[in-house]
Design an enzyme around this catalytic site. Sequence first.
Site, PDB file in Angstrom:
ATOM      1  N   LYS A   1     -13.820 -12.671  -2.869  1.00 34.83           N
ATOM      2  CA  LYS A   1     -13.868 -12.426  -4.315  1.00 34.83           C
ATOM      3  C   LYS A   1     -15.278 -12.517  -4.878  1.00 34.83           C
ATOM      4  O   LYS A   1     -15.500 -12.145  -6.027  1.00 34.83           O
ATOM      5  CB  LYS A   1     -12.958 -13.428  -5.056  1.00 34.83           C
ATOM      6  CG  LYS A   1     -11.479 -13.112  -4.910  1.00 34.83           C
ATOM      7  CD  LYS A   1     -10.662 -13.833  -5.947  1.00 34.83           C
ATOM      8  CE  LYS A   1      -9.197 -13.429  -5.874  1.00 34.83           C
ATOM      9  NZ  LYS A   1      -8.354 -14.213  -6.745  1.00 34.83           N
TER      10      LYS A   1
ATOM     11  N   LYS B   1      -1.325  -3.187   3.733  1.00 35.30           N
ATOM     12  CA  LYS B   1      -0.128  -3.625   3.014  1.00 35.30           C
ATOM     13  C   LYS B   1      -0.146  -3.169   1.559  1.00 35.30           C
ATOM     14  O   LYS B   1      -1.201  -2.978   0.961  1.00 35.30           O
ATOM     15  CB  LYS B   1       0.020  -5.144   3.104  1.00 35.30           C
ATOM     16  CG  LYS B   1      -0.885  -5.922   2.197  1.00 35.30           C
ATOM     17  CD  LYS B   1      -0.490  -7.388   2.249  1.00 35.30           C
ATOM     18  CE  LYS B   1      -1.296  -8.170   1.239  1.00 35.30           C
ATOM     19  NZ  LYS B   1      -0.613  -8.650   0.096  1.00 35.30           N
TER      20      LYS B   1
ATOM     21  N   LYS C   1      -1.060  -5.489  -5.023  1.00 33.40           N
ATOM     22  CA  LYS C   1      -1.187  -5.297  -6.464  1.00 33.40           C
ATOM     23  C   LYS C   1      -2.629  -5.097  -6.888  1.00 33.40           C
ATOM     24  O   LYS C   1      -2.888  -4.675  -8.005  1.00 33.40           O
ATOM     25  CB  LYS C   1      -0.533  -6.447  -7.220  1.00 33.40           C
ATOM     26  CG  LYS C   1      -1.134  -7.796  -7.002  1.00 33.40           C
ATOM     27  CD  LYS C   1      -0.353  -8.809  -7.828  1.00 33.40           C
ATOM     28  CE  LYS C   1      -0.818 -10.206  -7.517  1.00 33.40           C
ATOM     29  NZ  LYS C   1       0.205 -11.192  -7.497  1.00 33.40           N
TER      30      LYS C   1
HETATM   31  P1  ATP Z   1      -3.103  -9.002  -3.573  1.00 35.01           P
HETATM   32  O1  ATP Z   1      -2.854  -7.855  -2.655  1.00 35.01           O
HETATM   33  O2  ATP Z   1      -3.846  -8.628  -4.822  1.00 35.01           O
HETATM   34  O3  ATP Z   1      -3.651 -10.217  -2.892  1.00 35.01           O
HETATM   35  P2  ATP Z   1      -0.319  -9.320  -3.430  1.00 35.01           P
HETATM   36  O4  ATP Z   1       0.344  -8.100  -3.912  1.00 35.01           O
HETATM   37  O5  ATP Z   1      -0.475  -9.546  -1.974  1.00 35.01           O
HETATM   38  O6  ATP Z   1      -1.722  -9.444  -4.147  1.00 35.01           O
HETATM   39  P3  ATP Z   1       0.364 -12.091  -3.810  1.00 35.01           P
HETATM   40  O7  ATP Z   1       0.378 -12.742  -5.150  1.00 35.01           O
HETATM   41  O8  ATP Z   1      -0.735 -12.438  -2.881  1.00 35.01           O
HETATM   42  O9  ATP Z   1       0.462 -10.526  -4.051  1.00 35.01           O
HETATM   43  O10 ATP Z   1       1.731 -12.335  -3.061  1.00 35.01           O
HETATM   44  C1  ATP Z   1       2.882 -12.901  -3.620  1.00 35.01           C
HETATM   45  C2  ATP Z   1       3.936 -12.943  -2.535  1.00 35.01           C
HETATM   46  O11 ATP Z   1       4.347 -11.603  -2.166  1.00 35.01           O
HETATM   47  C3  ATP Z   1       3.471 -13.588  -1.233  1.00 35.01           C
HETATM   48  O12 ATP Z   1       4.508 -14.431  -0.751  1.00 35.01           O
HETATM   49  C4  ATP Z   1       3.251 -12.440  -0.292  1.00 35.01           C
HETATM   50  O13 ATP Z   1       3.488 -12.784   1.048  1.00 35.01           O
HETATM   51  C5  ATP Z   1       4.262 -11.400  -0.762  1.00 35.01           C
HETATM   52  N1  ATP Z   1       3.755 -10.052  -0.508  1.00 35.01           N
HETATM   53  C6  ATP Z   1       2.665  -9.493  -1.071  1.00 35.01           C
HETATM   54  N2  ATP Z   1       2.501  -8.245  -0.643  1.00 35.01           N
HETATM   55  C7  ATP Z   1       3.502  -7.989   0.238  1.00 35.01           C
HETATM   56  C8  ATP Z   1       3.873  -6.851   1.045  1.00 35.01           C
HETATM   57  N3  ATP Z   1       3.181  -5.732   0.997  1.00 35.01           N
HETATM   58  N4  ATP Z   1       4.973  -6.947   1.827  1.00 35.01           N
HETATM   59  C9  ATP Z   1       5.699  -8.080   1.860  1.00 35.01           C
HETATM   60  N5  ATP Z   1       5.406  -9.188   1.140  1.00 35.01           N
HETATM   61  C10 ATP Z   1       4.324  -9.151   0.331  1.00 35.01           C
END
Ligand code: ATP
Length: 330
Positions: free
Chosen positions: A113, A196, A199
């Site tokens: 970050k 993956k 967001k």
């Molecule tokens: P960023 O990609 O910005 O880090 P994110 O979309 O990964 O954000 P997080 O807040 O890190 O979101 O994740 C919240 C929860 O959702 C975590 O338990 C994470 O394992 C799950 N998660 C996030 N993205 C995925 C995905 N593509 N597939 C399955 N589980 C996910």
Amino acid sequence: MRKPVSFSGIQPSGVLHIGNYLGAITQWVESQNKHQNIFCVVDLHAITVPQNPKILKEKIYEIAAIYLAAGIDPKESIIFVQSQVPAHSELAWILNTISKMGELSRMTQFKDKTNKIKKESIPAGLFTYPTLMAADILLYNANLVPVGEDQKQHVELTRVLAQRFNHRFGKTFVVPEPVIRTSGARIMGLDNPEDKMSKSAASPANYIALTDKPEVIRKKIMRAVTDSGTKIKFDKKRKGLYNLLTIYKLFSGKTEAQIEKRFKGKGYSDFKKELADLIIKKLAPVQKKITHYMKNKKLLDRILADGAKRAEKIANPTLKEVKQKIGLIV
Ligand code: ATP
Ligand code: LTN
């Protein structure tokens, strides 16, 4: 026997997508009778990067609404907002005093970050982010912390801080275990099935947000990257198609064999149309509930106030014990 305590948090920034929903939230709902679940909207973590105050407030409500809409029962689980329980900030400060510059500098999320920011301009809050996360977890003596792979290092640091505190001041904290899902869904980006669904993706074509409208969902699925093959088959090597089939499987609850049979002789376009219909149908009741809660902020306020009160009943005694142990007057 006492149920194990599970603590997890989601930041009210960005949009929640079907990856979060299928990979995290639905699992949490299913674990409600096995664990004492505590779900936190971690707004103080979100402000470690600049946020628009008006949007932040809406997002805090939205995460709470999504937890509830997904089926988390606020009577069984505790749903609350981090900033409404001051013990989080207080314990984070105390943990800062036993954390080392070296270990905080080694956090990969901090490095990621801040790699584009000049050193003298890095917000201190980004640096001490993990001590606040440790406070979140340790206040509740959580046994389990379900997180994504990227957060594992923060939970490891939480364990180190808990052990250091216990060693210096006597047994106080439970040392928590990270719970990283290894089997099951890792939903990949629709525009790039190599990475993956995320967001913080550059383009909204990467994800299906839980709040996307039906026509948006349909468009995103129809445009999702696949290959030039024709057969609808679960083949890990055909990453785009495999990802779409996985989403179909998780939303439909059908087996791989059933799905392959259903689409035998059909093309990608037929499959994508059905997948879009399925996602729209499955998300509709969740979306309806999200809208219901978002239109009823007073109801959300009540649920969150009750959650904060119940959270404080656990957090405040822990904080008091910590203060006593380190020699503060309580
Ligand atoms: P960023 O990609 O910005 O880090 P994110 O979309 O990964 O954000 P997080 O807040 O890190 O979101 O994740 C919240 C929860 O959702 C975590 O338990 C994470 O394992 C799950 N998660 C996030 N993205 C995925 C995905 N593509 N597939 C399955 N589980 C996910
Ligand atoms: N850092 C986490 C969110 C988070 C969290 C927590 C998760 C803050 N405090 C405590 C589990 C337990 C994230 O960005 N996903």
